[in-house]
Design an enzyme around this catalytic site. Sequence first.
Site, mmCIF file in Angstrom:
data_model
loop_
_atom_site.group_PDB
_atom_site.id
_atom_site.type_symbol
_atom_site.label_atom_id
_atom_site.label_comp_id
_atom_site.label_asym_id
_atom_site.label_seq_id
_atom_site.Cartn_x
_atom_site.Cartn_y
_atom_site.Cartn_z
ATOM 1 N N GLU A 143 -5.344 11.019 0.923
ATOM 2 C CA GLU A 143 -5.532 9.641 1.387
ATOM 3 C C GLU A 143 -7.002 9.546 1.807
ATOM 4 O OE1 GLU A 143 -3.452 8.632 5.039
ATOM 5 O OE2 GLU A 143 -3.703 6.467 4.739
ATOM 6 N N ASP A 155 3.713 1.579 3.360
ATOM 7 C CA ASP A 155 3.112 2.455 4.371
ATOM 8 C C ASP A 155 3.423 1.970 5.790
ATOM 9 O OD1 ASP A 155 1.774 4.724 5.156
ATOM 10 O OD2 ASP A 155 -0.242 4.015 4.655
ATOM 11 N N ASP A 156 2.657 1.020 6.309
ATOM 12 C CA ASP A 156 2.851 0.478 7.662
ATOM 13 C C ASP A 156 2.748 -1.049 7.559
ATOM 14 O OD1 ASP A 156 2.724 3.062 9.371
ATOM 15 O OD2 ASP A 156 0.991 3.205 8.030
#
Length: 353
Positions: free
Chosen positions: A215, A293-294
């Site tokens: 990432e 993801d979030d």
Amino acid sequence: MPMPTANANANLNIPADRLPALLCAMPKAELHIHIEGSLEPELIFALAARNGVALPYASVEALRAAYAFTDLQSFLDIYYAGASVLLKEEDFFDMAMAYFRRAAADNVVHAELFFDPQTHTDRGVPFAHVINGLTRACETAQRELGVSGLLILCFLRHLSEEAAFATLEQALPFREQFVGVGLDSSERGHPPEKFARVFARCRELGLRLVAHAGEEGPPAYIWSALDVLHVERIDHGVRSVEDPALMARLAASRMPLTVCPLSNVKLCVCDTMAAHQLPALLAAGLCATVNSDDPAYFGGYMNQNFTETFAALPQLGAREAYQLAANSFEASFVAPEQKQRWARALDAAFAAA
Ligand code: ADE
Ligand code: ZN
């Protein structure tokens, strides 16, 4: 060589103006969602009031205004602060049910939820409150929404290997309630090797293994996640495009990558959506998937990720949409018969488009 499960005869003859609706309507699996990252500011404030927790923000708007991130760490600092309102089993249940309702609205038929027990147990919250609330939400989502869920326990990589082993010990009485383990939090300076022994133990226990890698961290961390941790999926992995040998390895083994486009733009992993690595990953034959993801922090859930990504990248069309959904089923941790049922539902959605 493992083969993709996508149907070569699927209807990919979709007019461009019908693609956004199809991206939303097609059945899909979400394989990279941190459930604490689904806490919307409104729910953070509601839980803070319910639990008597003081927040360093005056209002929902003030909290949302703080969501201007420069890198992963600038996000994690706010994300861990937001999770401080979670204390009781009911809080974990309510958080996960709010996510499942959003997932169902986006035609997500299956979700594999990451959770970070150390974020909670280090504040004195019993592990049982975390996992029992999440498990009950998975059961309720299946029953009431028709969405299936699995739980993946993540170790926080900025903490020690010893702390990860202690978390595993706490989790083992609940072994049947989670399918696998992952590795998340601050990537730079915390290579996969740091967790080699705890992942080896998890492997002996028959847990499924995944890890965030590539990432912000270099391609070398992806090699280590594969060769040292023996993971079955790479979370993010977008920096693999920097390493042709790694790309060839990932394509040949059909190692899934759980890519999160809106997250990557918000955390400055890539400069703009138009510059995102997803087209290159798909063109090289990798088993890439799209995930949120979030979502409460990064501007959208699954369908927002799909529609914004496709809108910014004209190289992506019906073929890639189909491939991404097929990949999400292929890469999930469910039985082959279930994967085939979802693949047939995907074909039906394309046939009807
Ligand atoms: N924890 C929650 N979101 C994360 C991300 N994008 N990377 C690493 N750890 C995380
Ligand atoms: Zn993540």
